[in-house]
Motif scaffolding. Sequence first.
Motif, mmCIF file in Angstrom:
data_model
loop_
_atom_site.group_PDB
_atom_site.id
_atom_site.type_symbol
_atom_site.label_atom_id
_atom_site.label_comp_id
_atom_site.label_asym_id
_atom_site.label_seq_id
_atom_site.Cartn_x
_atom_site.Cartn_y
_atom_site.Cartn_z
ATOM 1 N N ILE A 54 0.908 -1.239 -0.056
ATOM 2 C CA ILE A 54 -0.045 0.025 -0.127
ATOM 3 C C ILE A 54 0.726 1.117 -0.006
ATOM 4 C CG2 ILE A 54 -1.712 1.215 1.216
ATOM 5 C CD1 ILE A 54 -2.471 -1.370 2.611
ATOM 6 N N THR A 55 0.400 2.327 -0.828
ATOM 7 C CA THR A 55 1.191 3.351 -0.938
ATOM 8 C C THR A 55 0.405 4.715 -1.056
ATOM 9 O OG1 THR A 55 1.645 3.775 -3.148
ATOM 10 C CG2 THR A 55 3.121 2.430 -1.999
ATOM 11 N N PHE A 56 0.734 5.631 -0.512
ATOM 12 C CA PHE A 56 -0.210 7.048 -0.584
ATOM 13 C C PHE A 56 0.689 8.105 -1.283
ATOM 14 C CE2 PHE A 56 -2.158 4.737 2.827
ATOM 15 C CZ PHE A 56 -3.369 4.998 2.952
ATOM 16 N N ASP A 57 0.254 8.964 -1.963
ATOM 17 C CA ASP A 57 0.706 9.902 -2.519
ATOM 18 C C ASP A 57 0.229 11.458 -2.170
ATOM 19 O OD1 ASP A 57 2.593 8.541 -4.231
ATOM 20 O OD2 ASP A 57 1.454 8.804 -6.045
ATOM 21 N N ASP A 58 1.150 12.342 -1.917
ATOM 22 C CA ASP A 58 1.098 13.706 -1.919
ATOM 23 C C ASP A 58 1.210 14.279 -0.559
ATOM 24 O OD1 ASP A 58 0.312 13.660 -4.751
ATOM 25 O OD2 ASP A 58 -1.846 13.764 -4.554
ATOM 26 N N GLY A 59 1.059 13.414 0.409
ATOM 27 C CA GLY A 59 1.191 14.055 1.658
ATOM 28 C C GLY A 59 0.081 14.607 2.256
ATOM 29 N N ASN A 60 -1.165 14.258 2.176
ATOM 30 C CA ASN A 60 -2.269 14.945 2.498
ATOM 31 C C ASN A 60 -2.569 14.861 4.152
ATOM 32 O OD1 ASN A 60 -3.672 15.878 0.363
ATOM 33 N ND2 ASN A 60 -3.586 14.009 -0.269
ATOM 34 N N ALA A 61 -2.993 15.683 4.753
ATOM 35 C CA ALA A 61 -3.223 15.465 6.174
ATOM 36 C C ALA A 61 -4.041 14.245 6.532
ATOM 37 C CB ALA A 61 -4.030 16.850 6.859
ATOM 38 N N SER A 62 -4.921 13.661 5.697
ATOM 39 C CA SER A 62 -5.740 12.550 5.780
ATOM 40 C C SER A 62 -4.539 11.314 6.177
ATOM 41 C CB SER A 62 -6.651 12.314 4.723
ATOM 42 O OG SER A 62 -6.262 12.049 3.558
ATOM 43 N N ASP A 63 -3.550 11.292 5.587
ATOM 44 C CA ASP A 63 -2.422 10.272 5.597
ATOM 45 C C ASP A 63 -2.391 9.781 7.246
ATOM 46 O OD1 ASP A 63 -2.127 10.349 3.342
ATOM 47 O OD2 ASP A 63 0.204 11.109 3.153
ATOM 48 N N GLY A 75 -3.107 -4.200 11.169
ATOM 49 C CA GLY A 75 -1.915 -4.776 11.231
ATOM 50 C C GLY A 75 -1.341 -4.502 9.793
ATOM 51 N N LEU A 76 -1.765 -3.250 9.055
ATOM 52 C CA LEU A 76 -1.154 -3.104 7.909
ATOM 53 C C LEU A 76 0.075 -1.955 7.786
ATOM 54 C CD1 LEU A 76 -4.512 -3.149 5.701
ATOM 55 C CD2 LEU A 76 -2.805 -4.874 5.524
ATOM 56 N N ARG A 77 0.624 -1.961 6.681
ATOM 57 C CA ARG A 77 1.723 -0.975 6.927
ATOM 58 C C ARG A 77 1.680 -0.157 5.568
ATOM 59 N NH1 ARG A 77 6.327 -1.210 10.552
ATOM 60 N NH2 ARG A 77 6.074 -3.059 12.193
ATOM 61 N N ALA A 78 2.343 1.030 5.239
ATOM 62 C CA ALA A 78 2.286 1.455 3.939
ATOM 63 C C ALA A 78 3.561 2.664 4.018
ATOM 64 C CB ALA A 78 0.875 2.572 3.952
ATOM 65 N N GLU A 79 3.639 2.957 2.768
ATOM 66 C CA GLU A 79 4.589 3.869 2.296
ATOM 67 C C GLU A 79 3.929 5.115 1.875
ATOM 68 O OE1 GLU A 79 8.013 2.709 -0.057
ATOM 69 O OE2 GLU A 79 9.123 4.487 0.282
ATOM 70 N N PHE A 80 4.403 6.359 2.465
ATOM 71 C CA PHE A 80 3.721 7.585 2.122
ATOM 72 C C PHE A 80 4.600 8.435 1.438
ATOM 73 C CE2 PHE A 80 0.024 7.344 4.827
ATOM 74 C CZ PHE A 80 0.268 6.156 5.461
ATOM 75 N N PHE A 81 4.343 8.855 0.285
ATOM 76 C CA PHE A 81 5.387 9.704 -0.624
ATOM 77 C C PHE A 81 4.864 11.148 -0.562
ATOM 78 C CE2 PHE A 81 5.521 5.365 -2.519
ATOM 79 C CZ PHE A 81 7.000 5.272 -2.684
ATOM 80 N N ILE A 82 5.647 12.023 -0.191
ATOM 81 C CA ILE A 82 5.323 13.175 0.546
ATOM 82 C C ILE A 82 5.901 14.440 -0.531
ATOM 83 C CG2 ILE A 82 5.664 14.828 2.384
ATOM 84 C CD1 ILE A 82 4.690 12.428 3.319
ATOM 85 N N PRO A 90 -1.864 24.185 5.056
ATOM 86 C CA PRO A 90 -3.145 23.651 5.411
ATOM 87 C C PRO A 90 -3.509 22.342 4.705
ATOM 88 C CG PRO A 90 -3.354 26.201 5.145
ATOM 89 C CD PRO A 90 -1.946 25.675 4.588
ATOM 90 N N GLY A 91 -4.155 21.270 5.163
ATOM 91 C CA GLY A 91 -4.558 20.321 4.460
ATOM 92 C C GLY A 91 -3.665 19.299 4.287
ATOM 93 N N SER A 92 -2.178 19.608 4.201
ATOM 94 C CA SER A 92 -1.199 18.692 4.269
ATOM 95 C C SER A 92 -0.268 18.465 5.513
ATOM 96 C CB SER A 92 -0.250 19.096 3.233
ATOM 97 O OG SER A 92 -0.620 19.668 1.939
ATOM 98 N N LEU A 93 0.387 17.370 5.252
ATOM 99 C CA LEU A 93 1.106 16.895 6.610
ATOM 100 C C LEU A 93 2.050 17.725 7.075
ATOM 101 C CD1 LEU A 93 2.087 13.331 5.430
ATOM 102 C CD2 LEU A 93 0.513 13.953 7.097
ATOM 103 N N ALA A 94 2.330 18.064 8.283
ATOM 104 C CA ALA A 94 3.401 18.999 8.903
ATOM 105 C C ALA A 94 4.652 18.022 9.263
ATOM 106 C CB ALA A 94 2.984 19.809 10.206
ATOM 107 N N SER A 95 5.743 18.539 9.567
ATOM 108 C CA SER A 95 7.010 17.807 9.769
ATOM 109 C C SER A 95 6.631 16.964 11.007
ATOM 110 C CB SER A 95 8.128 18.449 9.890
ATOM 111 O OG SER A 95 7.729 19.542 10.774
ATOM 112 N N ILE A 108 8.606 6.310 4.410
ATOM 113 C CA ILE A 108 8.482 7.659 3.921
ATOM 114 C C ILE A 108 9.191 7.592 2.767
ATOM 115 C CG2 ILE A 108 9.000 10.145 4.182
ATOM 116 C CD1 ILE A 108 6.589 9.026 5.900
ATOM 117 N N GLY A 109 8.647 8.125 1.491
ATOM 118 C CA GLY A 109 9.332 8.314 0.372
ATOM 119 C C GLY A 109 9.086 9.771 -0.124
ATOM 120 N N SER A 110 9.911 10.032 -1.336
ATOM 121 C CA SER A 110 9.579 11.544 -1.856
ATOM 122 C C SER A 110 8.641 11.348 -3.189
ATOM 123 C CB SER A 110 11.031 11.857 -2.453
ATOM 124 O OG SER A 110 10.829 13.096 -3.094
#
Length: 224
Positions: A54-63, A75-82, A90-95, A108-110
Amino acid sequence: MAREGEYRIINFHGIGEPRRELEPGEADYWLSRDRFLTIIDSIASHPQRESVSITFDDGNASDLLIAAPELRRRGLRAEFFILTGRIGHPGSLASDDIEALTAMGMRIGSHGVDHKDWTKIPTPALRHELEASRTRLQEICGVDVQSASLPFGWYNSAVLLEIRRAGYIAAYSSSGGNAAPGSFLKPRTSIRFDTTDATLARILTGQMPIWRSVRSEVRARFRI
Ligand SMILES: [Zn+2]
């Protein structure tokens, strides 16, 4: 059909109500919370669960607000591309949020800095997207960032070469189909708001309809 050792990579974007203005066409890739939970329930209970990433793109706050706790519960993991240019907006992840994802066992990926089509920008600008984003994420997470996901899924051979040169070991596209272990280019399937249960079932078992495979090939070759 999937070959021995191949696996599927499912890609998500945003979940719930967007807290920022979306780009044109982006709303198609936002899922309601309920739909997202149904899909990850299907993944968690799937007989081939070990062959699904599982991956996620964009780094939205909902991640962090929605996705990561619900993944952990199953019990799942994912890679988040920020996108590092959006960190703290606003609406995106903070550090701090990215640190929290890392602490939860997520990778975490780019996704670059500014969500540009990497096939359409000059080489120095592409190098900046790849290097500045990686440096920033490594500073935040304290671990090596080894993967990049291609904005909008677009790529060509020059883009892949630059990603390698920047020190990444994997590039994630959105071409659909199966991913091979150890390959540099990792095709993913992005889940849309209108992805049906029947389509999801085929995606999870690696039995994508032929038309989709053909379209992915054409798209990869000719960038349409
Ligand atoms: Zn993106």
